[in-house]
Design a protein around this motif. Sequence first.
Motif, mmCIF file in Angstrom:
data_model
loop_
_atom_site.group_PDB
_atom_site.id
_atom_site.type_symbol
_atom_site.label_atom_id
_atom_site.label_comp_id
_atom_site.label_asym_id
_atom_site.label_seq_id
_atom_site.Cartn_x
_atom_site.Cartn_y
_atom_site.Cartn_z
ATOM 1 N N ASP A 145 -45.230 42.364 -39.653
ATOM 2 C CA ASP A 145 -46.255 42.376 -40.695
ATOM 3 C C ASP A 145 -47.606 42.549 -39.998
ATOM 4 N N LEU A 146 -48.021 43.821 -39.840
ATOM 5 C CA LEU A 146 -49.169 44.123 -38.984
ATOM 6 C C LEU A 146 -50.487 43.529 -39.495
ATOM 7 N N VAL A 147 -50.618 43.446 -40.825
ATOM 8 C CA VAL A 147 -51.860 42.885 -41.383
ATOM 9 C C VAL A 147 -51.965 41.402 -41.025
ATOM 10 N N TYR A 148 -50.855 40.687 -41.219
ATOM 11 C CA TYR A 148 -50.807 39.257 -40.879
ATOM 12 C C TYR A 148 -51.063 39.065 -39.378
ATOM 13 N N ILE A 149 -50.397 39.880 -38.580
ATOM 14 C CA ILE A 149 -50.513 39.748 -37.118
ATOM 15 C C ILE A 149 -51.976 39.938 -36.681
ATOM 16 N N LYS A 150 -52.596 40.959 -37.245
ATOM 17 C CA LYS A 150 -53.984 41.271 -36.898
ATOM 18 C C LYS A 150 -54.905 40.093 -37.256
ATOM 19 N N ASP A 151 -54.774 39.607 -38.487
ATOM 20 C CA ASP A 151 -55.633 38.502 -38.964
ATOM 21 C C ASP A 151 -55.471 37.255 -38.125
ATOM 22 N N LYS A 152 -54.207 36.856 -37.961
ATOM 23 C CA LYS A 152 -53.944 35.573 -37.297
ATOM 24 C C LYS A 152 -54.237 35.644 -35.803
ATOM 25 N N LEU A 153 -53.969 36.801 -35.211
ATOM 26 C CA LEU A 153 -54.253 36.949 -33.784
ATOM 27 C C LEU A 153 -55.762 36.847 -33.549
ATOM 28 N N GLN A 154 -56.498 37.515 -34.401
ATOM 29 C CA GLN A 154 -57.953 37.478 -34.271
ATOM 30 C C GLN A 154 -58.460 36.036 -34.413
ATOM 31 N N ALA A 155 -57.909 35.325 -35.403
ATOM 32 C CA ALA A 155 -58.330 33.936 -35.626
ATOM 33 C C ALA A 155 -58.017 33.080 -34.402
ATOM 34 N N GLN A 156 -56.855 33.296 -33.807
ATOM 35 C CA GLN A 156 -56.474 32.539 -32.610
ATOM 36 C C GLN A 156 -57.432 32.836 -31.456
ATOM 37 N N MET A 157 -57.756 34.126 -31.294
ATOM 38 C CA MET A 157 -58.632 34.504 -30.177
ATOM 39 C C MET A 157 -60.036 33.937 -30.369
ATOM 40 N N GLU A 158 -60.472 33.891 -31.630
ATOM 41 C CA GLU A 158 -61.820 33.366 -31.899
ATOM 42 C C GLU A 158 -61.951 31.883 -31.556
ATOM 43 N N LEU A 159 -60.819 31.193 -31.486
ATOM 44 C CA LEU A 159 -60.868 29.777 -31.109
ATOM 45 C C LEU A 159 -61.303 29.611 -29.647
ATOM 46 N N TYR A 160 -61.131 30.674 -28.856
ATOM 47 C CA TYR A 160 -61.454 30.585 -27.423
ATOM 48 C C TYR A 160 -62.367 31.735 -27.007
ATOM 49 N N PRO A 161 -63.619 31.723 -27.477
ATOM 50 C CA PRO A 161 -64.488 32.869 -27.187
ATOM 51 C C PRO A 161 -64.813 33.016 -25.707
ATOM 52 N N ASP A 162 -64.657 31.949 -24.933
ATOM 53 C CA ASP A 162 -65.035 32.035 -23.518
ATOM 54 C C ASP A 162 -63.873 32.399 -22.596
ATOM 55 N N ALA A 163 -62.697 32.554 -23.161
ATOM 56 C CA ALA A 163 -61.530 32.806 -22.302
ATOM 57 C C ALA A 163 -61.617 34.180 -21.657
ATOM 58 N N ASP A 164 -61.117 34.285 -20.428
ATOM 59 C CA ASP A 164 -61.039 35.591 -19.767
ATOM 60 C C ASP A 164 -59.645 36.191 -19.924
ATOM 61 N N ILE A 165 -58.635 35.314 -19.866
ATOM 62 C CA ILE A 165 -57.253 35.787 -19.962
ATOM 63 C C ILE A 165 -56.553 35.059 -21.098
ATOM 64 N N TYR A 166 -56.015 35.827 -22.014
ATOM 65 C CA TYR A 166 -55.198 35.254 -23.087
ATOM 66 C C TYR A 166 -53.736 35.501 -22.730
ATOM 67 N N ILE A 167 -52.980 34.432 -22.606
ATOM 68 C CA ILE A 167 -51.546 34.589 -22.283
ATOM 69 C C ILE A 167 -50.734 34.341 -23.553
ATOM 70 N N THR A 168 -49.749 35.193 -23.807
ATOM 71 C CA THR A 168 -48.896 34.924 -24.965
ATOM 72 C C THR A 168 -47.441 35.305 -24.695
ATOM 73 N N GLN A 169 -46.570 34.808 -25.578
ATOM 74 C CA GLN A 169 -45.132 35.018 -25.410
ATOM 75 C C GLN A 169 -44.702 36.353 -26.007
#
Length: 439
Positions: free
Chosen positions: A155-179
Amino acid sequence: MKVLKFGGTSVGTALRMKEVAKLVVDGERKIVVLSAMSGTTNTLVEISDYLYKKNPEGANEIINKLELKYRQHVDELYATEEYRQRAWEVVKSHFDYIRSYTKDLFTLFEEKVILAQGELISTAMVNFYLLECGVKSVLLPALEFMRTDKNAEPDLVYIKDKLQAQMELYPDADIYITQGFICRNAYGEIDNLQRGGSDYTASLIGAAINASEIQIWTDIDGMHNNDPRVVDKTAPVRQLHFEEAAELAYFGAKILHPTCVQPAKYANIPVRLLNTMDPTASGTLISNDTEKGKIKAVAAKDNITAIKIKSSRMLLAYGFLRKVFEIFESYQTSIDMVCTSEVGVSVTIDNTKHLNEILDDLKKYGTVTVDKDMCIICVVGDLEWENVGFEARALDAMRDIPVRMISFGGSNYNISFLIRECDKKKALQSLSDTLFNKK
Ligand code: ADP
Ligand code: ASP
Ligand code: MG
């Protein structure tokens, strides 16, 4: 931003994880997708198998062995006692969680949860390692944003929204690691994108963030022009069109999962296949560009069954093929190759779950014959029909091999041959010698 995916062998030991850390820390922000350490998902499948068979003792034995291995990996990976302990606590909690499933009813749902633990563990380990090295790294939980819909499609729309929200929680991160590989389905249950599906995760994330490039890092220098597990003297292909890569992946070039191509192609994001063991090697670039008039590579897909339906009723009739195809559709069995003549049609399938029912139904329309243990050999390149001579070269390589079906013209990118599985090695070698190794 780039998305980098590292497969099981690339994170297969503590040493390899350290190499991955070196590769990803280059001052650029990025998303890093990781598979489970190599062998882990297979072991989790084995554990599930014991639990299906109601043998918790067998399962526990394997769980303990795997846990011991991870204890060693953790001991080796970290330089400080603090991180060793922090990481071990998390890894151990995953093993305790797996153990909790040895006590109750075991179904497909529980198996999916167990299979998800490999990626959860590997990402936690690498994240702790980067933190220990002083890198601003965070874990993005794939189970919070990677989701499939009711048709089991991402579900690309859901993925886009939620991924963005997750990334916004860590604006200072340099590396985002995911499964890689793991997701939730439309009902919120833990699920996965099928074996080898971490490539798909990387491509979906790339499309969701409109990445500048998706890199698939593995244990070989890009897509080779033939299967390096079967044939001598294969060489890397430096450039492929998305369609060529899709054909090769679907027809057995295991380096890339076939589902991975589509999201990147639609978003027009180049995919680069790179080698963790030799990071400066050029690898393979997959894009929407075609190299004119070039045969690129050969791949083979095993376990194919061919079915021929012969009927004089087909002569000058219309609607015959529809009736034949409808039978396959009603048993949710997809067809790979099709060849027709005026009095018969041959098709191939790789899923024989409903073979008997399909054959029964087909017999209403004609005489049916079946050939099992067949193999599709797929020759891929710029095979646009007006280019001359390519079909002849491919056919020439097959001159000593019994060929059951030939398919050309379905796309601009391939010719496929159906042969016996026992002739595969000979056919692949001969195609390599004729198409790529001749001066
Ligand atoms: P990862 O664990 O990184 O996802 P895989 O094991 O899925 O890696 O894929 C890499 C392997 O694919 C290589 O080691 C190689 O043996 C195999 N392979 C099969 N066909 C090809 C091909 N045409 N080109 C390159 N590798 C191939
Ligand atoms: N770990 C999963 C598997 O072994 C997914 C992947 O590696 O891509 O299938
Ligand atoms: Mg893979």
